[in-house]
Design a protein around this motif. Structure first.
Motif, PDB file in Angstrom:
ATOM      1  N   ARG A 131      -1.454   5.444  -0.900  1.00 28.42           N
ATOM      2  CA  ARG A 131      -0.423   6.278  -0.280  1.00 28.42           C
ATOM      3  C   ARG A 131      -0.122   5.929   1.179  1.00 28.42           C
ATOM      4  O   ARG A 131       0.922   6.299   1.683  1.00 28.42           O
ATOM      5  CB  ARG A 131      -0.783   7.753  -0.393  1.00 28.42           C
ATOM      6  N   GLY A 132      -0.999   5.216   1.861  1.00 33.14           N
ATOM      7  CA  GLY A 132      -0.850   4.970   3.288  1.00 33.14           C
ATOM      8  C   GLY A 132       0.482   4.361   3.682  1.00 33.14           C
ATOM      9  O   GLY A 132       1.218   4.909   4.504  1.00 33.14           O
ATOM     10  N   GLU A 133       0.816   3.228   3.105  1.00 33.17           N
ATOM     11  CA  GLU A 133       2.068   2.544   3.427  1.00 33.17           C
ATOM     12  C   GLU A 133       3.270   3.380   2.983  1.00 33.17           C
ATOM     13  O   GLU A 133       4.303   3.389   3.628  1.00 33.17           O
ATOM     14  CB  GLU A 133       2.086   1.177   2.738  1.00 33.17           C
ATOM     15  N   ARG A 134       3.098   4.089   1.869  1.00 27.60           N
ATOM     16  CA  ARG A 134       4.195   4.934   1.361  1.00 27.60           C
ATOM     17  C   ARG A 134       4.509   6.053   2.353  1.00 27.60           C
ATOM     18  O   ARG A 134       5.664   6.353   2.617  1.00 27.60           O
ATOM     19  CB  ARG A 134       3.844   5.544   0.014  1.00 27.60           C
ATOM     20  N   GLU A 135       3.475   6.688   2.890  1.00 23.54           N
ATOM     21  CA  GLU A 135       3.686   7.760   3.870  1.00 23.54           C
ATOM     22  C   GLU A 135       4.296   7.204   5.161  1.00 23.54           C
ATOM     23  O   GLU A 135       5.129   7.864   5.782  1.00 23.54           O
ATOM     24  CB  GLU A 135       2.385   8.486   4.171  1.00 23.54           C
ATOM     25  N   GLN A 136       3.890   6.012   5.550  1.00 25.58           N
ATOM     26  CA  GLN A 136       4.464   5.405   6.753  1.00 25.58           C
ATOM     27  C   GLN A 136       5.961   5.166   6.573  1.00 25.58           C
ATOM     28  O   GLN A 136       6.745   5.359   7.494  1.00 25.58           O
ATOM     29  CB  GLN A 136       3.747   4.097   7.085  1.00 25.58           C
ATOM     30  N   GLY A 137       6.353   4.758   5.365  1.00 24.58           N
ATOM     31  CA  GLY A 137       7.772   4.568   5.082  1.00 24.58           C
ATOM     32  C   GLY A 137       8.537   5.872   5.181  1.00 24.58           C
ATOM     33  O   GLY A 137       9.632   5.926   5.762  1.00 24.58           O
ATOM     34  N   LEU A 138       7.958   6.936   4.621  1.00 20.92           N
ATOM     35  CA  LEU A 138       8.610   8.248   4.720  1.00 20.92           C
ATOM     36  C   LEU A 138       8.715   8.696   6.173  1.00 20.92           C
ATOM     37  O   LEU A 138       9.757   9.209   6.596  1.00 20.92           O
ATOM     38  CB  LEU A 138       7.834   9.293   3.916  1.00 20.92           C
ATOM     39  N   VAL A 172      -7.445  -4.559  -2.355  1.00 19.58           N
ATOM     40  CA  VAL A 172      -6.361  -5.146  -3.141  1.00 19.58           C
ATOM     41  C   VAL A 172      -5.119  -4.253  -3.066  1.00 19.58           C
ATOM     42  O   VAL A 172      -4.006  -4.737  -2.856  1.00 19.58           O
ATOM     43  CB  VAL A 172      -6.793  -5.377  -4.607  1.00 19.58           C
ATOM     44  N   ALA A 173      -5.307  -2.948  -3.220  1.00 14.93           N
ATOM     45  CA  ALA A 173      -4.178  -2.020  -3.176  1.00 14.93           C
ATOM     46  C   ALA A 173      -3.516  -2.027  -1.800  1.00 14.93           C
ATOM     47  O   ALA A 173      -2.291  -2.060  -1.689  1.00 14.93           O
ATOM     48  CB  ALA A 173      -4.629  -0.614  -3.543  1.00 14.93           C
ATOM     49  N   THR A 174      -4.327  -2.014  -0.749  1.00 15.36           N
ATOM     50  CA  THR A 174      -3.777  -2.042   0.600  1.00 15.36           C
ATOM     51  C   THR A 174      -2.950  -3.312   0.803  1.00 15.36           C
ATOM     52  O   THR A 174      -1.837  -3.267   1.326  1.00 15.36           O
ATOM     53  CB  THR A 174      -4.900  -1.965   1.649  1.00 15.36           C
ATOM     54  N   SER A 175      -3.471  -4.429   0.354  1.00 14.93           N
ATOM     55  CA  SER A 175      -2.756  -5.697   0.470  1.00 14.93           C
ATOM     56  C   SER A 175      -1.486  -5.682  -0.378  1.00 14.93           C
ATOM     57  O   SER A 175      -0.414  -6.086   0.076  1.00 14.93           O
ATOM     58  CB  SER A 175      -3.665  -6.840   0.023  1.00 14.93           C
ATOM     59  N   ARG A 176      -1.598  -5.198  -1.588  1.00 13.13           N
ATOM     60  CA  ARG A 176      -0.457  -5.190  -2.522  1.00 13.13           C
ATOM     61  C   ARG A 176       0.654  -4.262  -2.058  1.00 13.13           C
ATOM     62  O   ARG A 176       1.833  -4.560  -2.178  1.00 13.13           O
ATOM     63  CB  ARG A 176      -0.948  -4.794  -3.916  1.00 13.13           C
ATOM     64  N   PHE A 177       0.301  -3.094  -1.527  1.00 20.02           N
ATOM     65  CA  PHE A 177       1.306  -2.096  -1.196  1.00 20.02           C
ATOM     66  C   PHE A 177       1.788  -2.175   0.244  1.00 20.02           C
ATOM     67  O   PHE A 177       2.669  -1.431   0.634  1.00 20.02           O
ATOM     68  CB  PHE A 177       0.787  -0.691  -1.498  1.00 20.02           C
ATOM     69  N   GLY A 194      -9.512   4.815  -2.186  1.00 15.56           N
ATOM     70  CA  GLY A 194      -8.504   4.243  -3.075  1.00 15.56           C
ATOM     71  C   GLY A 194      -7.191   4.986  -2.994  1.00 15.56           C
ATOM     72  O   GLY A 194      -6.119   4.379  -2.959  1.00 15.56           O
ATOM     73  N   ALA A 195      -7.274   6.302  -2.958  1.00 16.74           N
ATOM     74  CA  ALA A 195      -6.048   7.107  -2.834  1.00 16.74           C
ATOM     75  C   ALA A 195      -5.344   6.809  -1.523  1.00 16.74           C
ATOM     76  O   ALA A 195      -4.117   6.680  -1.477  1.00 16.74           O
ATOM     77  CB  ALA A 195      -6.393   8.588  -2.947  1.00 16.74           C
TER      78      ALA A 195
END
Length: 193
Positions: free
Chosen positions: A129-136, A72-77, A124-125
């Protein structure tokens, strides 16, 4: 000759099919349970009942609450934060920090993050953070492509992403605009400052 393997794989890969409808219903149910109820009731039978599906369907597809929350988190973020392009590293990082602070300030988003990190462990962590780090990394890579200097991803994550998540998840302190901008100022101090 009859293909005996197509029944399960065909259903799972058919966009808009039953599998997609079940996934969407279960994802919605998770978000509702996480935002409305205590984490004590976050169980697969409760989620399945909310989604209107049988618990065995959820167990078969996700296995554990942690795996389900990570999905769910991966899909949401995924793709929820647009990678800014203001023309400068400082401007891009400020916009990124402000957008993430706004997202983490949303009570439903924060509830999902807390549940995913608390229940999903490292998986879960990573989902949070995965998509967030990719953005950075995209922001830093763009600055290098422009010929500029940029800090390493790890340093940027420690300077921006980590404090945002820490403050949102573990404190009741506000994610203010000034505070988010200050994170970038500390990461990229002005010359002579």
């Amino acid at each position: 000759m009859t293909d005996t393997t197509s029944s399960t794989s065909g259903t799972a890969s058919r966009p808009g099919g039953r599998s997609a409808k079940v996934r969407a219903a279960v994802h919605r149910a998770v978000q509702v349970v996480v935002s409305e109820d205590s984490l004590d009731v976050l169980t697969i039978p409760v989620i399945a009942a909310r989604a209107g599906v049988h618990a065995t369907t959820v167990y078969r597809r996700w296995g554990t609450v942690g795996d389900l929350l990570a999905d769910v988190a991966t899909s949401r973020f995924s793709g929820d934060l647009v990678v800014p392009d203001t023309g400068s590293l400082r401007g891009d990082l400020e916009r990124y920090a402000l957008d993430l602070a706004k997202d983490l300030g949303d009570p439903d988003t924060l509830a999902l993050v807390r549940a995913t990190i608390g229940t999903g462990g490292e998986q879960g962590a990573a989902a949070c953070r995965g998509e967030r780090e990719q953005g950075l990394e995209a922001i830093l890579g763009r600055e290098r492509a422009r010929g500029g200097q940029s800090p390493a991803l790890e340093h940027t994550t420690d300077g921006i992403l980590a404090p945002l998540y820490y403050r949102a998840v573990f404190t009741d302190l506000p994610l203010t605009t000034e505070w988010a901008r200050d994170l970038v100022a500390r990461l990229l101090p002005e010359p002579g400052a």
